[in-house]
Each structure stands twice: as C-alpha cells, then as structure tokens.
Design a protein around this motif. Structure first.
Motif, PDB file in Angstrom:
ATOM      1  N   GLU A   7       0.796  -1.240   0.000  1.00 23.96           N
ATOM      2  CA  GLU A   7       0.000   0.000   0.000  1.00 23.96           C
ATOM      3  C   GLU A   7       0.823   1.282   0.000  1.00 23.96           C
ATOM      4  O   GLU A   7       0.272   2.378   0.039  1.00 23.96           O
ATOM      5  CB  GLU A   7      -0.890   0.007   1.244  1.00 23.96           C
ATOM      6  N   LEU A  13       0.464   9.555   1.928  1.00 19.89           N
ATOM      7  CA  LEU A  13       1.614   9.411   2.819  1.00 19.89           C
ATOM      8  C   LEU A  13       2.576  10.582   2.576  1.00 19.89           C
ATOM      9  O   LEU A  13       2.979  10.843   1.443  1.00 19.89           O
ATOM     10  CB  LEU A  13       2.316   8.071   2.589  1.00 19.89           C
ATOM     11  N   LYS A  14       2.935  11.273   3.675  1.00 21.90           N
ATOM     12  CA  LYS A  14       3.695  12.527   3.556  1.00 21.90           C
ATOM     13  C   LYS A  14       5.009  12.372   2.764  1.00 21.90           C
ATOM     14  O   LYS A  14       5.332  13.188   1.920  1.00 21.90           O
ATOM     15  CB  LYS A  14       4.006  13.078   4.953  1.00 21.90           C
ATOM     16  N   ASN A  46      -1.426   4.875  -5.889  1.00 16.90           N
ATOM     17  CA  ASN A  46      -2.530   5.810  -5.689  1.00 16.90           C
ATOM     18  C   ASN A  46      -1.968   7.229  -5.678  1.00 16.90           C
ATOM     19  O   ASN A  46      -1.158   7.582  -4.824  1.00 16.90           O
ATOM     20  CB  ASN A  46      -3.233   5.493  -4.363  1.00 16.90           C
ATOM     21  N   ASP A  76      -4.921   2.282  -8.450  1.00 16.32           N
ATOM     22  CA  ASP A  76      -5.859   2.691  -7.400  1.00 16.32           C
ATOM     23  C   ASP A  76      -6.362   4.103  -7.640  1.00 16.32           C
ATOM     24  O   ASP A  76      -5.650   5.080  -7.358  1.00 16.32           O
ATOM     25  CB  ASP A  76      -5.138   2.580  -6.047  1.00 16.32           C
ATOM     26  N   ILE A 121     -10.741  -5.198  -8.390  1.00 23.37           N
ATOM     27  CA  ILE A 121     -11.269  -5.072  -7.027  1.00 23.37           C
ATOM     28  C   ILE A 121     -12.659  -4.463  -7.134  1.00 23.37           C
ATOM     29  O   ILE A 121     -12.839  -3.407  -7.757  1.00 23.37           O
ATOM     30  CB  ILE A 121     -10.369  -4.198  -6.128  1.00 23.37           C
ATOM     31  N   GLY A 196      -8.609  -2.748   2.602  1.00 25.71           N
ATOM     32  CA  GLY A 196      -7.641  -1.961   3.361  1.00 25.71           C
ATOM     33  C   GLY A 196      -7.699  -2.391   4.820  1.00 25.71           C
ATOM     34  O   GLY A 196      -8.600  -2.010   5.562  1.00 25.71           O
ATOM     35  N   ASN A 199      -7.929   0.070   7.917  1.00 27.04           N
ATOM     36  CA  ASN A 199      -9.169   0.819   8.208  1.00 27.04           C
ATOM     37  C   ASN A 199      -9.727   0.431   9.581  1.00 27.04           C
ATOM     38  O   ASN A 199     -10.356   1.235  10.253  1.00 27.04           O
ATOM     39  CB  ASN A 199     -10.268   0.509   7.164  1.00 27.04           C
ATOM     40  N   ARG A 207      -1.992   1.023  16.484  1.00 26.84           N
ATOM     41  CA  ARG A 207      -2.760   0.472  15.354  1.00 26.84           C
ATOM     42  C   ARG A 207      -2.179  -0.827  14.808  1.00 26.84           C
ATOM     43  O   ARG A 207      -2.913  -1.706  14.363  1.00 26.84           O
ATOM     44  CB  ARG A 207      -2.843   1.523  14.236  1.00 26.84           C
TER      45      ARG A 207
HETATM   46  N1  THG Z   1      -9.887  -0.554  -0.301  1.00 29.07           N
HETATM   47  C1  THG Z   1      -9.394  -0.474  -1.568  1.00 29.07           C
HETATM   48  N2  THG Z   1      -8.394   0.376  -1.885  1.00 29.07           N
HETATM   49  C2  THG Z   1      -7.874   1.198  -0.944  1.00 29.07           C
HETATM   50  C3  THG Z   1      -8.354   1.162   0.390  1.00 29.07           C
HETATM   51  C4  THG Z   1      -9.396   0.245   0.693  1.00 29.07           C
HETATM   52  N3  THG Z   1      -6.865   2.058  -1.275  1.00 29.07           N
HETATM   53  C5  THG Z   1      -6.434   3.076  -0.346  1.00 29.07           C
HETATM   54  C6  THG Z   1      -6.488   2.574   1.099  1.00 29.07           C
HETATM   55  N4  THG Z   1      -7.786   1.982   1.350  1.00 29.07           N
HETATM   56  C7  THG Z   1      -5.405   1.546   1.326  1.00 29.07           C
HETATM   57  N5  THG Z   1      -4.097   2.152   1.293  1.00 29.07           N
HETATM   58  C8  THG Z   1      -3.476   2.711   2.416  1.00 29.07           C
HETATM   59  C9  THG Z   1      -2.234   3.297   2.228  1.00 29.07           C
HETATM   60  C10 THG Z   1      -1.508   3.775   3.297  1.00 29.07           C
HETATM   61  C11 THG Z   1      -2.039   3.707   4.578  1.00 29.07           C
HETATM   62  C12 THG Z   1      -3.272   3.121   4.764  1.00 29.07           C
HETATM   63  C13 THG Z   1      -4.005   2.629   3.682  1.00 29.07           C
HETATM   64  C14 THG Z   1      -1.249   4.212   5.715  1.00 29.07           C
HETATM   65  N6  THG Z   1      -1.870   4.866   6.664  1.00 29.07           N
HETATM   66  C15 THG Z   1      -1.272   5.299   7.901  1.00 29.07           C
HETATM   67  C16 THG Z   1      -2.367   5.803   8.786  1.00 29.07           C
HETATM   68  O1  THG Z   1      -3.515   5.815   8.341  1.00 29.07           O
HETATM   69  O2  THG Z   1      -2.093   6.116   9.930  1.00 29.07           O
HETATM   70  C17 THG Z   1      -0.254   6.365   7.759  1.00 29.07           C
HETATM   71  C18 THG Z   1      -0.798   7.673   7.262  1.00 29.07           C
HETATM   72  C19 THG Z   1       0.286   8.723   7.114  1.00 29.07           C
HETATM   73  O3  THG Z   1       1.481   8.449   7.236  1.00 29.07           O
HETATM   74  O4  THG Z   1      -0.097   9.869   6.868  1.00 29.07           O
HETATM   75  O5  THG Z   1      -0.050   4.004   5.787  1.00 29.07           O
HETATM   76  O6  THG Z   1      -9.873   0.131   1.856  1.00 29.07           O
HETATM   77  N7  THG Z   1      -9.908  -1.285  -2.498  1.00 29.07           N
END
Ligand code: THG
Length: 266
Positions: A7, A13-14, A46, A76, A121, A196, A199, A207
């Motif tokens: 992902e 992501l910064k 993405n 994506d 997907i 994802g 989530n 987390r």
């Molecule tokens: N279903 C499908 N596609 C998707 C998602 C889904 N694409 C986008 C997303 N959801 C899945 N991709 C990510 C990519 C990075 C992070 C989470 C999901 C991630 N998140 C951290 C957080 O949320 O804390 C860090 C964020 C940050 O550093 O700012 O790393 O559900 N089909």
C-alpha cells in the motif's frame, strides 16, 4: 496463495507526496524494491491526494515504479479515466482498483473492463453509501459478481472488498467484516476477498497491534488478500504463520524460510 497488495505508494503518505512533488524517482524505486523484498505480490499505486495533479502524478509514478520492480501493479483511483490511462501504461497484467455499484462509476467501468485482461477489485459500495449490514455487503458482492461474469470475467480475477470500517466507529465492525468475508467466500466460491486492513484501527492507539490480530481473524474467515504494508515484518510474520496453520504451506517450507531469514521470531 495469499495476495499481498503493498500500500505504500500512496500520495496521502507525507514522504511519498514529498517525493512525488520533488520528482524524486530514487525514493520511489527504493520503496517498491523494499516492498517486493518484504513479500508484496502487487504494488498499489494511488496518486489521488493532490487535487488537480492526479493524472500527471499517476503517469510519473507508473513509469518510476515499473523501473523499480517487475511486480504487477494495483491501479488505485476512483476515476475511470485515470484507470484507463494507467491501464495503457503497465507492463504486466494489472489489478484495477476499483469498480463499485455507484452508478456513474459502474457505467464507466463496465465498458472499459469488457474484454480487458486484468484482475478487478469490486467495492461493496452503491449510491446509498457504505453498507450497513452483512446482508448489505453480501447482496452488493453478489450483484457485482453477476455483472462482472456477464462480461466474461472469471471469479478468480475478482477481488471483493467488503469495505472494512473502523472499530472506533462501531464495535461490531470487525464482526461484520469477518462474517461478510466468510459468507462471500462460501456463497460466491471462487472469488477472492481483499480490503484496506488498517481501516479497522483508525482512531485507536497502537494500530499495528490491531491490524496484525485482525489479519489473523480475517484469514480464519477466508480472507485471502489484503492491502497492507509489506515492510511491517511483524504483520508479515502473522500472515506467513497463519498460512502455514491453514495448511497452505506444504512441509511448513515458507514458515521455516521466514524463521531462517530472521523475519519470524518470538
Ligand atoms: N480498499 C481499496 N483500496 C484502498 C483502500 C481500501 N486504497 C487506499 C487505502 N484503502 C489503502 N491504502 C493505504 C495506504 C496507506 C495507509 C493506509 C491505507 C497508511 N496509513 C497510515 C495511517 O492511516 O495512519 C499512515 C498515514 C500517514 O502516514 O499519513 O499508511 O480500503 N480497495
């Protein structure tokens, strides 16, 4: 085999966004090399976070990502036009992320998918919004599979995303996801399920602990793909151990390989 969709190439992501703005190709190529070494089977790309820049950012990322890896990509975007452009740029048969039952998206995606070689997907989303129950998710999954089969897509190419929702919003969201996956994998035998993973832990501390344990529970219900971080060796250890325990690792060869490499340890 479990399908790991890495992902990390996501402009939300910064560090990735900074690299995209600076057109720092080395950063992106190094990241995808690490995702491949960590066990990714697809690299999700993405470029949606910078409003007005998605097309240019996606084009640049697709070129650079494919210089860093020979893995197939997971394209994506919610925008069918972006997905069409992206599809034309890939070297390997991609996964397209995604189609849903939202009318505009569905009507644009179906003719695009017709006759194309790809994995897809399918999000359990429609114009009434997020699904509210297991029955809601399964109904939408069933409709999506019916429609995709009508245009000749094989179940093995379909990855149903039940739309995993945070525990911090409703303490039943984990159970809903698990039950939906189990029902889909039984009633629509032959399809895959993905989503994802992180989530589930949104809005809660620590987390990674939640994501890791949830992966094990989801796998027990038949979940056979996830959009996740393959650089998190602890979650990859859970994945490989669960695959072994489910009988998907003959002679525990892959598990033993992980232990010898130092990636699986107490
Ligand atoms: N279903 C499908 N596609 C998707 C998602 C889904 N694409 C986008 C997303 N959801 C899945 N991709 C990510 C990519 C990075 C992070 C989470 C999901 C991630 N998140 C951290 C957080 O949320 O804390 C860090 C964020 C940050 O550093 O700012 O790393 O559900 N089909």
């Amino acid at each position: 085999m479990f399908t790991v969709i890495g992902e990390r190439i996501n402009t939300t992501l910064k560090k990735v966004q900074a690299a995209v703005i600076a057109r720092d190709a080395d950063y992106i190529r190094e990241d995808v090399k690490k995702q491949q070494a960590g066990g990714a089977t697809y690299i999700d790309v993405n470029a949606g976070a910078r409003i007005g820049h998605e097309e240019a950012d996606m084009k640049w990322l697709l070129k650079v990502v494919q210089e860093g890896t020979d893995l197939p990509l997971c394209l994506d975007s919610p925008d069918p036009a972006i997905l069409e452009m992206a599809y034309s740029m890939v070297n390997k048969t991609p996964m397209v992320n995604s189609i849903s039952l939202e009318k505009d998206r569905f009507d644009a995606m179906m003719p695009f998918l017709d006759g194309k070689e790809c994995k897809i997907i399918a999000l359990c989303m429609d114009d009434s919004g997020m699904p509210k129950s297991v029955a809601d998710i399964v109904d939408r999954a069933t409709k999506l599979v019916e429609e995709l089969e009508k245009i000749g897509m094989k179940r093995d190419d379909i990855f149903i995303d039940p739309l995993i929702q945070p525990m911090s919003v409703d303490s039943n969201n984990g159970n809903v996801a698990m039950e939906a996956v189990q029902t889909i994998m039984t009633d629509l035998a032959g399809v895959h399920t993905t989503g994802g993973l992180s989530n589930i832990s949104y809005g809660l501390p620590q987390r990674k602990i939640i994501n890791r344990n949830f992966l094990g529970l989801m796998m027990a219900h038949g979940f056979d793909s996830a959009i996740m971080d393959p650089l998190d060796t602890d979650i990859m250890a859970v994945l490989n151990t669960c695959e072994m325990l489910k009988g998907n690792d003959s002679f525990c060869m892959n598990y033993l390989k992980g232990v010898r490499a130092g990636n699986i340890k107490a």
